[in-house]
Design an enzyme around this catalytic site. Structure first.
Site, PDB file in Angstrom:
ATOM      1  N   GLU A  91       4.078   7.239   1.502  1.00  0.00           N
ATOM      2  CA  GLU A  91       3.229   8.372   0.963  1.00  0.00           C
ATOM      3  C   GLU A  91       2.058   8.704   1.866  1.00  0.00           C
ATOM      4  OE1 GLU A  91       1.681   7.358  -2.796  1.00  0.00           O
ATOM      5  OE2 GLU A  91       3.652   8.309  -3.862  1.00  0.00           O
ATOM      6  N   GLU A 122      12.512 -13.969  -2.673  1.00  0.00           N
ATOM      7  CA  GLU A 122      10.982 -14.175  -2.434  1.00  0.00           C
ATOM      8  C   GLU A 122      10.757 -15.686  -2.243  1.00  0.00           C
ATOM      9  OE1 GLU A 122       9.135 -15.376  -6.819  1.00  0.00           O
ATOM     10  OE2 GLU A 122       9.737 -13.233  -6.613  1.00  0.00           O
TER      11      GLU A 122
END
Length: 337
Positions: A91, A122
């Site tokens: 963004e 992970e």
């Protein structure tokens, strides 16, 4: 991965896995009461984040000078944390006209993991290091920043990446929702923001995710503010990429320059003329900020660029400084204020 290969973790010791007594009956509550429970828990998050502001401010102050010199910020995490990093990084360019690649989001498991769970991704600190090593161009020590995101504060992927980056000489930070965390001693600065038990036990996409998003908002927006991407709270580096943003750019142009005109300045542009404003912005390469400097000092786009560069990109300074970058005092092309 088979069950017999999974190492034992005592989940009862993890703050992010504790049960929330205030939502223990949420499954039989009315829909409205269910929503009230969630909302009441969410209201505690902002208060938790407020306690972290001093550390967040230190991180911003570390990053801003590096970004001004061309440094990058890399977020990395797994699951929700990784997705939030990607969201924040994606963004920044359309909001502040920052170059793509200046803010980067990495997620354990790669692009597929944005939408789909990638089993075991992970759990590898080596993969965190490898993903950073694969960046092109490579990480620049003393210029680039790596921020690890992990609600639990212990995700191996994030810790491995932080450790790799710090050993290279990059500034490193961590963001988590427990205290104390395993990030302490690995990252140089750690935002530890305990938000308490989740509404649904262990669902860190909820309060922990909200806290991380709020912290990321502060960091990325704070850095942009520090390097001159706004005028007050106006988004003066906005990209005019759609009808709404074209109109926003015009409004910002008028909002900034009208008070200057009211103080006696003369412009070579009619602030009521949308087409003239659009044409000037086009002539300035689409830069709203550069067009305002050009209008204020009635100068060429190139001189407007030089003025902004001399002001370190700060529009307020460029609009207030009458001296051109070459030291010559100028009031515009025809001698008006």
């Amino acid at each position: 991965m088979t069950v017999t290969m999974v190492p034992y973790i005592d989940l009862s010791t993890l703050q992010t896995e504790c049960r929330n007594d205030k939502t223990s009956e949420i499954d039989v509550a009315s829909t409205a009461d269910m929503c009230y429970m969630i909302n009441q828990q969410d209201q505690t998050v902002a208060l938790a984040v407020a306690k972290c502001v001093p550390t967040i401010a230190r991180i911003i102050d570390e990053i801003a000078p590096k970004v001004r010199r061309g440094g990058r910020v890399v977020y990395m995490g797994a699951g929700t944390s990784g997705r939030l990093g990607i969201l924040d990084a994606s963004e920044i360019p359309p909001t502040f006209s920052s170059p793509y690649g200046e803010w980067i989001g990495l997620i354990a498991g790669g692009q597929r993991a944005i939408q789909f769970a990638v089993e075991g991704a992970e759990d590898s600190p080596e993969q965190g290091a490898a993903d950073l090593a694969a960046l092109d161009p490579p990480l620049s020590p003393h210029l680039d920043t790596v921020i690890g995101l992990a609600a639990s504060g212990r995700t191996p992927y994030a810790l491995g990446g932080i450790d790799y980056a710090r050993n290279l000489g990059c500034f490193t930070a961590g963001i988590c929702c427990v205290s104390p965390s395993a990030m302490q001693g690995v990252a140089e600065l750690v935002v530890e923001c305990p938000v308490g038990p989740e509404v649904v036990t262990g669902s860190t996409r909820m309060k922990s995710g909200t806290a991380q998003k709020m912290i990321l908002n502060m960091i990325s927006t704070g850095v942009q503010l520090k390097i001159g991407k706004t005028y007050g709270n106006l988004m003066v580096d906005v990209k005019r990429s759609n009808i709404k943003l074209i109109n926003r750019a015009r409004l910002i142009f008028r909002s900034v320059l009208q008070p200057i005109v009211d103080q006696g300045a003369t412009l070579d542009i009619d602030l009521a003329d949308d087409l003239a404003i659009d044409d000037l912005m086009d002539a300035c390469g689409g830069s709203v900020k550069r067009s305002m400097v050009a209008a204020r000092w009635r100068c060429t786009p190139d001189e407007a660029t030089r003025r902004l560069d001399a002001a370190d990109g700060l529009l307020k300074t460029a609009l207030a400084t009458r001296s051109a970058p070459n030291g010559v005092v100028t009031n515009g092309t025809n001698g008006h204020l």
